[in-house]
Design an enzyme around this catalytic site. Structure first.
Site, PDB file in Angstrom:
ATOM      1  N   ASP A 174       0.887  -1.148   0.025  1.00 50.52           N
ATOM      2  CA  ASP A 174      -0.318  -0.027  -0.407  1.00 50.52           C
ATOM      3  C   ASP A 174       0.714   1.359  -0.095  1.00 50.52           C
ATOM      4  O   ASP A 174       2.321   1.401   0.476  1.00 50.52           O
ATOM      5  CB  ASP A 174      -0.919  -0.271   1.216  1.00 50.52           C
ATOM      6  CG  ASP A 174      -0.809  -0.323   2.499  1.00 50.52           C
ATOM      7  OD1 ASP A 174       1.278  -0.537   3.085  1.00 50.52           O
ATOM      8  OD2 ASP A 174      -1.096  -1.300   3.476  1.00 50.52           O
TER       9      ASP A 174
ATOM     10  N   ASP B 178      -8.232  -2.779  13.917  1.00 50.37           N
ATOM     11  CA  ASP B 178      -9.405  -2.286  13.755  1.00 50.37           C
ATOM     12  C   ASP B 178      -9.896  -3.829  12.900  1.00 50.37           C
ATOM     13  O   ASP B 178     -10.870  -4.005  11.754  1.00 50.37           O
ATOM     14  CB  ASP B 178      -9.776  -1.395  13.128  1.00 50.37           C
ATOM     15  CG  ASP B 178      -9.093  -0.768  11.529  1.00 50.37           C
ATOM     16  OD1 ASP B 178      -8.034  -1.726  10.877  1.00 50.37           O
ATOM     17  OD2 ASP B 178      -9.644  -0.194  10.611  1.00 50.37           O
TER      18      ASP B 178
ATOM     19  N   HIS C 246      -7.491  -4.332   9.806  1.00 49.66           N
ATOM     20  CA  HIS C 246      -7.760  -4.073   8.611  1.00 49.66           C
ATOM     21  C   HIS C 246      -6.208  -5.306   7.780  1.00 49.66           C
ATOM     22  O   HIS C 246      -5.105  -5.267   9.146  1.00 49.66           O
ATOM     23  CB  HIS C 246      -7.184  -3.007   7.926  1.00 49.66           C
ATOM     24  CG  HIS C 246      -5.969  -1.794   8.201  1.00 49.66           C
ATOM     25  ND1 HIS C 246      -5.901  -0.634   9.287  1.00 49.66           N
ATOM     26  CD2 HIS C 246      -5.000  -2.573   8.293  1.00 49.66           C
ATOM     27  CE1 HIS C 246      -5.057  -0.827   9.637  1.00 49.66           C
ATOM     28  NE2 HIS C 246      -4.279  -1.253   9.077  1.00 49.66           N
TER      29      HIS C 246
ATOM     30  N   GLU D   2      -9.715  -1.925   4.943  1.00 48.41           N
ATOM     31  CA  GLU D   2     -10.629  -1.077   6.333  1.00 48.41           C
ATOM     32  C   GLU D   2     -11.869  -1.851   5.850  1.00 48.41           C
ATOM     33  O   GLU D   2     -12.123  -2.826   5.295  1.00 48.41           O
ATOM     34  CB  GLU D   2     -10.785  -0.208   6.281  1.00 48.41           C
ATOM     35  CG  GLU D   2      -9.303   1.177   5.881  1.00 48.41           C
ATOM     36  CD  GLU D   2      -9.144   1.300   7.387  1.00 48.41           C
ATOM     37  OE1 GLU D   2      -9.342  -0.440   8.226  1.00 48.41           O
ATOM     38  OE2 GLU D   2      -7.658   2.285   7.926  1.00 48.41           O
TER      39      GLU D   2
HETATM   40  C1  F6R Z   1       1.551  -1.788   6.360  1.00 45.40           C
HETATM   41  C2  F6R Z   1      -0.034  -2.472   5.986  1.00 45.40           C
HETATM   42  C3  F6R Z   1      -0.902  -2.178   7.413  1.00 45.40           C
HETATM   43  C4  F6R Z   1       0.145  -2.901   8.611  1.00 45.40           C
HETATM   44  C5  F6R Z   1      -0.822  -2.578  10.153  1.00 45.40           C
HETATM   45  C6  F6R Z   1      -0.272  -2.997  11.077  1.00 45.40           C
HETATM   46  O1  F6R Z   1       1.845  -1.965   5.175  1.00 45.40           O
HETATM   47  O2  F6R Z   1      -0.011  -2.732   5.452  1.00 45.40           O
HETATM   48  O3  F6R Z   1      -1.952  -3.490   7.490  1.00 45.40           O
HETATM   49  O4  F6R Z   1       0.806  -4.151   8.398  1.00 45.40           O
HETATM   50  O5  F6R Z   1      -1.798  -1.040  10.151  1.00 45.40           O
HETATM   51  O6  F6R Z   1       0.634  -1.793  11.188  1.00 45.40           O
HETATM   52  P1  F6R Z   1       2.041  -2.106  12.429  1.00 45.40           P
HETATM   53  O7  F6R Z   1       2.051  -2.887  11.997  1.00 45.40           O
HETATM   54  O8  F6R Z   1       2.164  -0.444  12.705  1.00 45.40           O
HETATM   55  O9  F6R Z   1       1.262  -2.165  14.037  1.00 45.40           O
END
Ligand code: F6R
Length: 275
Positions: free
Chosen positions: A82, A151, A153, A158
């Site tokens: 992303d 959440d 995702h 989302e």
């Molecule tokens: C990052 C991504 C997100 C993260 C998620 C968890 O490229 O796609 O799905 O993996 O937000 O974030 P962290 O690892 O910082 O808790």
């Protein structure tokens, strides 16, 4: 009888979903990095799906140690999950910058083989389609690293994202923007939109490795692994994939109903099986 080859195992055995509970994120990072290293030694042009955020950092750190010990990742192709929309590529928190700083440079990847979705606002209408075309033309991802948001995702899909979705623009939830505010000087600087591989895109990767560390992820990872498959919790999409490895530390393992079974399975795992 000779032990089956890994590639044979994947095609003949098919469904492999496994939860591995490790004592510390560093142990999980090493486990995954060792597996990636062995795959790359067998196939130098291996395609790795990379994630940003805090969760995959122990994997990248362990891979950097493998590189220092001689592993060559210069032919590995990387596709990021992303990117924020509207953040200039040079911004330190754009995922172009983050991937360059945390993955491409320390692991010695060839920058021309690293792809990140294009978050340029001027061309965003076609960016998803272009990324899908690149992924398809390349032949897809061998192993996709994933974190999970509080959440639920994965990527930036989302809650409510279609389980068949492809790469497209998404609006970040208030909770994701609050979670990611730690990377910015002020919460309002977190972009409101992103471009992310869809759930359908992620499910095309040949092996999913979902990592979750810390007590704050315990409930969401248990729901993703043991709850119903639902667009309300996009991480639950992993249950639709035939080859998934979930790596959690003890702190993130406290809400599983079947934790003792996962431990028993892993302790009795056949040595030939790999991840
Ligand atoms: C990052 C991504 C997100 C993260 C998620 C968890 O490229 O796609 O799905 O993996 O937000 O974030 P962290 O690892 O910082 O808790």
């Amino acid at each position: 009888r000779d032990p089956p080859m890994r590639s044979v195992r994947r095609s003949s055995e098919g469904a492999v979903a496994e939860v591995v509970i490790v004592e510390h994120p560093d142990v999980g990072g090493e486990l995954v990095a060792r597996h990636i290293a062995s795959r790359v030694r067998a196939q130098p042009d291996f395609t790795l799906g990379v994630a940003t955020g805090s969760t995959p950092l122990p994997v990248y750190a362990a891979l950097a140690r493998e590189c220092a010990a001689g592993l060559d990742l210069s032919r590995v192709v990387a596709f990021a999950l992303d990117e924020y929309v509207g953040l200039p590529r040079q911004h330190p928190e754009s995922y172009h910058s983050v991937i360059q700083r945390e993955v491409t440079e320390p692991l010695g990847l060839d920058p021309s083989l690293v792809r990140v979705p294009d978050g340029d606002e001027a061309t965003i209408a076609t960016a998803g389609e272009r990324y899908e075309a690149e992924l398809t033309a390349h032949g897809g991802v061998d192993l996709q690293l994933l974190g999970i948001g509080t959440d639920g995702h994965v990527g930036f899909n989302e809650p409510g994202s279609s389980l068949a979705s492809l790469t497209r623009i998404k609006t970040l939830t208030a909770s994701t923007r609050a979670d990611n505010a730690r990377f910015f000087d002020a919460p309002e600087q977190v972009p409101t939109h992103c471009i992310t591989q869809g759930i359908g895109t992620i499910l095309r990767a040949r092996h999913l490795v979902l990592l979750a560390f810390g007590a704050g992820k315990a409930d969401v990872i248990a729901a993703a692994v043991e709850g119903p498959v639902t667009a309300t919790l996009p991480g639950s999409c992993i249950q639709l994939h035939a080859h998934v490895t979930v790596v959690v530390d003890e702190a993130a393992a406290t809400s599983f109903e079947r934790a003792s079974y996962y431990r028993w399975v892993y302790e009795h795992k056949p040595a030939w099986q790999g991840l």
